[in-house]
Design a protein around this motif. Structure first.
Motif, PDB file in Angstrom:
ATOM      1  N   VAL A  68      30.297 -32.822   2.441  1.00  0.00           N
ATOM      2  CA  VAL A  68      29.418 -33.201   1.335  1.00  0.00           C
ATOM      3  C   VAL A  68      28.795 -31.930   0.775  1.00  0.00           C
ATOM      4  CG1 VAL A  68      27.319 -34.430   0.660  1.00  0.00           C
ATOM      5  CG2 VAL A  68      28.923 -35.484   2.264  1.00  0.00           C
ATOM      6  N   THR A  69      28.890 -31.754  -0.535  1.00  0.00           N
ATOM      7  CA  THR A  69      28.317 -30.574  -1.183  1.00  0.00           C
ATOM      8  C   THR A  69      27.279 -31.017  -2.198  1.00  0.00           C
ATOM      9  OG1 THR A  69      30.421 -29.387  -0.951  1.00  0.00           O
ATOM     10  CG2 THR A  69      28.812 -28.484  -2.504  1.00  0.00           C
ATOM     11  N   PRO A  70      25.990 -30.826  -1.888  1.00  0.00           N
ATOM     12  CA  PRO A  70      24.946 -31.186  -2.857  1.00  0.00           C
ATOM     13  C   PRO A  70      24.988 -30.275  -4.087  1.00  0.00           C
ATOM     14  CG  PRO A  70      24.055 -30.909  -0.646  1.00  0.00           C
ATOM     15  CD  PRO A  70      25.432 -30.338  -0.631  1.00  0.00           C
ATOM     16  N   GLN A  71      24.274 -30.708  -5.150  1.00  0.00           N
ATOM     17  CA  GLN A  71      24.147 -29.821  -6.300  1.00  0.00           C
ATOM     18  C   GLN A  71      23.070 -28.778  -6.012  1.00  0.00           C
ATOM     19  OE1 GLN A  71      21.167 -30.990  -6.240  1.00  0.00           O
ATOM     20  NE2 GLN A  71      20.734 -31.932  -8.211  1.00  0.00           N
ATOM     21  N   VAL A 127      39.438 -34.893   2.522  1.00  0.00           N
ATOM     22  CA  VAL A 127      38.550 -35.360   1.458  1.00  0.00           C
ATOM     23  C   VAL A 127      37.234 -34.584   1.479  1.00  0.00           C
ATOM     24  CG1 VAL A 127      37.301 -37.343   0.521  1.00  0.00           C
ATOM     25  CG2 VAL A 127      39.552 -37.664   1.561  1.00  0.00           C
ATOM     26  N   LEU A 128      36.770 -34.210   0.279  1.00  0.00           N
ATOM     27  CA  LEU A 128      35.461 -33.594   0.109  1.00  0.00           C
ATOM     28  C   LEU A 128      34.659 -34.415  -0.892  1.00  0.00           C
ATOM     29  CD1 LEU A 128      36.472 -29.825  -0.227  1.00  0.00           C
ATOM     30  CD2 LEU A 128      35.652 -30.987   1.830  1.00  0.00           C
ATOM     31  N   TYR A 129      33.360 -34.568  -0.619  1.00  0.00           N
ATOM     32  CA  TYR A 129      32.477 -35.307  -1.524  1.00  0.00           C
ATOM     33  C   TYR A 129      31.511 -34.306  -2.170  1.00  0.00           C
ATOM     34  CZ  TYR A 129      34.162 -39.306   1.150  1.00  0.00           C
ATOM     35  OH  TYR A 129      34.956 -40.240   1.755  1.00  0.00           O
ATOM     36  N   ARG A 130      31.517 -34.274  -3.475  1.00  0.00           N
ATOM     37  CA  ARG A 130      30.664 -33.335  -4.196  1.00  0.00           C
ATOM     38  C   ARG A 130      29.685 -34.091  -5.096  1.00  0.00           C
ATOM     39  NH1 ARG A 130      35.072 -28.541  -5.676  1.00  0.00           N
ATOM     40  NH2 ARG A 130      35.273 -27.788  -3.526  1.00  0.00           N
ATOM     41  N   ILE A 131      28.429 -33.615  -5.094  1.00  0.00           N
ATOM     42  CA  ILE A 131      27.404 -34.225  -5.933  1.00  0.00           C
ATOM     43  C   ILE A 131      27.426 -33.531  -7.289  1.00  0.00           C
ATOM     44  CG2 ILE A 131      24.988 -34.899  -6.080  1.00  0.00           C
ATOM     45  CD1 ILE A 131      26.525 -35.874  -3.527  1.00  0.00           C
ATOM     46  N   PRO A 132      27.692 -34.254  -8.381  1.00  0.00           N
ATOM     47  CA  PRO A 132      27.773 -33.625  -9.710  1.00  0.00           C
ATOM     48  C   PRO A 132      26.446 -32.971 -10.099  1.00  0.00           C
ATOM     49  CG  PRO A 132      28.624 -35.876  -9.753  1.00  0.00           C
ATOM     50  CD  PRO A 132      27.940 -35.703  -8.437  1.00  0.00           C
TER      51      PRO A 132
END
Length: 592
Positions: free
Chosen positions: A127-130, A20-25
């Protein structure tokens, strides 16, 4: 609307075996948490009796290629997830520094932690911030600095932005935990690691962006859930009526009397309830497994207290709240006494954790043979303590409750001046030294703690005022201070040509600005300083308002006397003024 809503421990959300990866739109705002929120998170984790609840996140499944993994867009909760991963990155970096000292099982835990933060298969961060505000670049650079297998890119002013500062705060907090608790750095890091991974988050997954926004709006607009203060009140009303001690109206009046003294701030009300228990714990009914009142056990403590002696506890709370409200300056007095002004200075120095001690001293004032002048001396000593503490970070926040409770124990048998002496000894034993305080004052104080910078500057200015020159430097208009910190050498980018020329050219000016702009010597206090901005030094010095009054450095404050007489402002000037002001601050806020 909702596909699923489940509670998960952090170690499951960030499984080292998961995909799972969490990405910030892109439409989300940039990272915005501050030091106070980092401190609260750290304190809540290490104080939690069990698994600390971190709140709710809303996610939207945006997976398009199952081989790439499960991609979840974080519609709500990005601040918590980003902060949590920065905390875990700090834990990882401390453990990596001591990897040779760890046993095989712990080394495996460190490896797994790395994979919880960065996916093993392709080195993508969980987690990948915008990208807004250099968030993504700063985040990757921070993970790289922590020793994780990602490639970061240093962008100008990277150390000054929040993501880098958050990571550095957590590293420092872990090391201070080790020092304060007498632990090795690895044991302190592992303690934080365990607390963070067992914390829980409710993850709500929705089917579409439309559903996500509707749910987000609903959760944030339907009103706050019942707070511990509300729940304690409800328990009081229910128990009072059930046991026929007071009817609901009478009990509610007592509760409202207490809140009237404390004001409308929930944080003040909640802090008072914690401080009351911590101050008078030895005189209250025993509450098992509650050596100190914290946010997590507050409800349980007061349920137990109210069950055992409801009327006595409520009456005592009402009386104590009157004292606490005075210490907290809830009501602005037309004619404050010297003691009230001391409380005001302590409040402005962010000394609220010490109110537990002052409430106890004022409640026991007659018994302790203390006059108001002596309590004022304690308040001033606490102000010096907190100026040093809030700039140096020592002692850490989580150690303060224990410090003031042990201080109460230490002075309980003392009388008069002996109380002052013992309080001073307890504070001196844990205060930052003059050397460490001086080092912070000589550094980038505005970055370290803007509030401390403003407080020390305004205090120096106020000390030099006379009745004829007195100005209220704390006056507000539309909830903003009229008098604020002014950077003499501007802090913003695109330094004007006049400044570049004064400082020796564009490249030299940029270097001087980066090194010196946030130092004490480059800071002063002016009113309406938005009118000064990036103007040249001479324009700032001579600036007047529409009525012809000086609002620049000729505004009459002693703090600006040197500036009003200068024709230029250079790195050497900043260095010299920083040293002078630092010594004045050390003298103004002494250890004893």
């Amino acid at each position: 609307m909702i596909k699923s809503a489940n509670q998960y421990p952090v170690h499951t959300l960030f499984s080292h075996e998961g995909n799972v990866l969490y990405r910030i739109p892109p439409y989300q705002r940039e990272y915005s948490w501050y030091k106070a929120q980092w401190e609260n998170l750290f304190e809540d984790l290490i104080e939690a009796d069990g698994a600390h609840f971190l709140g709710t996140i809303i996610t939207l499944d945006q997976t398009t290629d199952t081989l790439e993994g499960n991609i979840l867009h974080v519609v709500d909760g990005q601040q918590r997830l980003t902060t949590l991963t920065l905390l875990l990155a700090a834990v990882y970096s401390v453990l990596k520094e001591h990897i040779d000292e760890l046993d095989d099982d712990t080394r495996t835990d460190v490896t797994n932690l790395g994979r919880q933060l960065v996916r093993k298969a392709d080195q993508q961060p969980r987690v990948t911030p915008q990208k807004q505000g250099h968030n993504l670049f700063d985040y990757l650079k921070t993970l790289e600095d922590a020793g994780l297998p990602v490639e970061g890119e240093w962008k100008p002013y990277y150390p000054s932005r929040r993501i880098a500062k958050c990571y550095r705060y957590f590293r420092s907090a872990i090391l201070k935990l080790a020092e304060t608790e007498g632990l090795t750095e690895t044991k302190a890091a592992l303690r934080v690691h365990e607390a963070a991974l067992r914390a829980v988050i409710v993850k709500i997954e929705v089917a579409s962006h439309a559903d996500a926004f509707v749910l987000f709006e609903s959760l944030n607009n339907r009103g706050m859930p019942l707070s511990p203060v509300d729940l304690i009140k409800n328990h009081l009303l229910a128990e009072s009526e059930k046991r026929q001690i007071m009817n609901v109206d009478q009990a509610f009046k007592h509760w409202n009397d207490m809140l009237t003294s404390l004001g409308d701030s929930y944080s003040t009300q909640e802090r008072f309830l914690r401080h009351y228990y911590n101050a008078f714990k030895t005189e209250l009914p025993d509450v098992p497994n509650a050596s100190v009142a914290t946010k997590s056990n507050l409800i349980r403590i007061y349920e137990k207290l109210l069950e055992q002696d409801l009327k006595k506890v409520v009456d005592a709370l009402v009386e104590a709240s009157k004292i606490y409200g005075r210490i907290n300056c809830v009501v602005e007095l037309d004619q404050p006494t010297s003691l009230d002004r001391a409380f005001q200075r302590l409040m402005r120095a962010q000394g609220a954790p010490s109110y537990v001690l002052l409430m106890w001293l004022m409640t026991k004032q007659e018994e302790l043979e203390l006059c108001d002048t002596q309590i004022e001396a304690v308040a001033d000593r606490l102000t010096s303590f907190f100026v040093r503490r809030n700039l140096t970070g020592y002692p850490p926040t989580y150690a303060l409750a224990k410090l003031f409770m042990t201080t109460i124990d230490a002075v309980s048998d003392a009388r008069g001046d002996d109380v002052l002496k013992l309080v001073g000894e307890k504070l001196n034993a844990v205060s930052a030294s003059d050397e460490e305080f001086r080092a912070r004052l000589l550094g980038r104080i505005y970055e370290e703690n803007t509030d401390v910078a403003r407080f020390v500057l305004t205090t120096l200015a106020e000390d030099a005022m006379t009745k004829e020159t007195k100005v209220d430097l704390w006056r507000q208009e539309k909830n903003h201070f009229v008098w604020t910190i002014e950077h003499i050498l501007p802090q913003g980018e695109n330094l004007p040509a006049a400044w570049q020329e004064m400082l020796g050219g564009k490249e030299v000016a940029a270097q001087v600005q980066e090194e010196h702009r946030h130092r004490l010597g480059n800071l002063t206090v002016t009113a309406y300083n938005s009118n000064l901005g990036n103007k040249s030094f001479i324009e700032k010095r001579d600036r007047r308002d529409s009525k012809g009054r000086y609002i620049g450095y000729k505004n009459g404050l002693s703090l600006n006397a040197e500036l009003a007489a200068r024709e230029s402002w250079t790195a050497d000037n900043i260095e010299a003024r920083t040293k002078v002001l630092a010594e004045r601050v050390i003298e103004r806020f002494p250890l004893a």
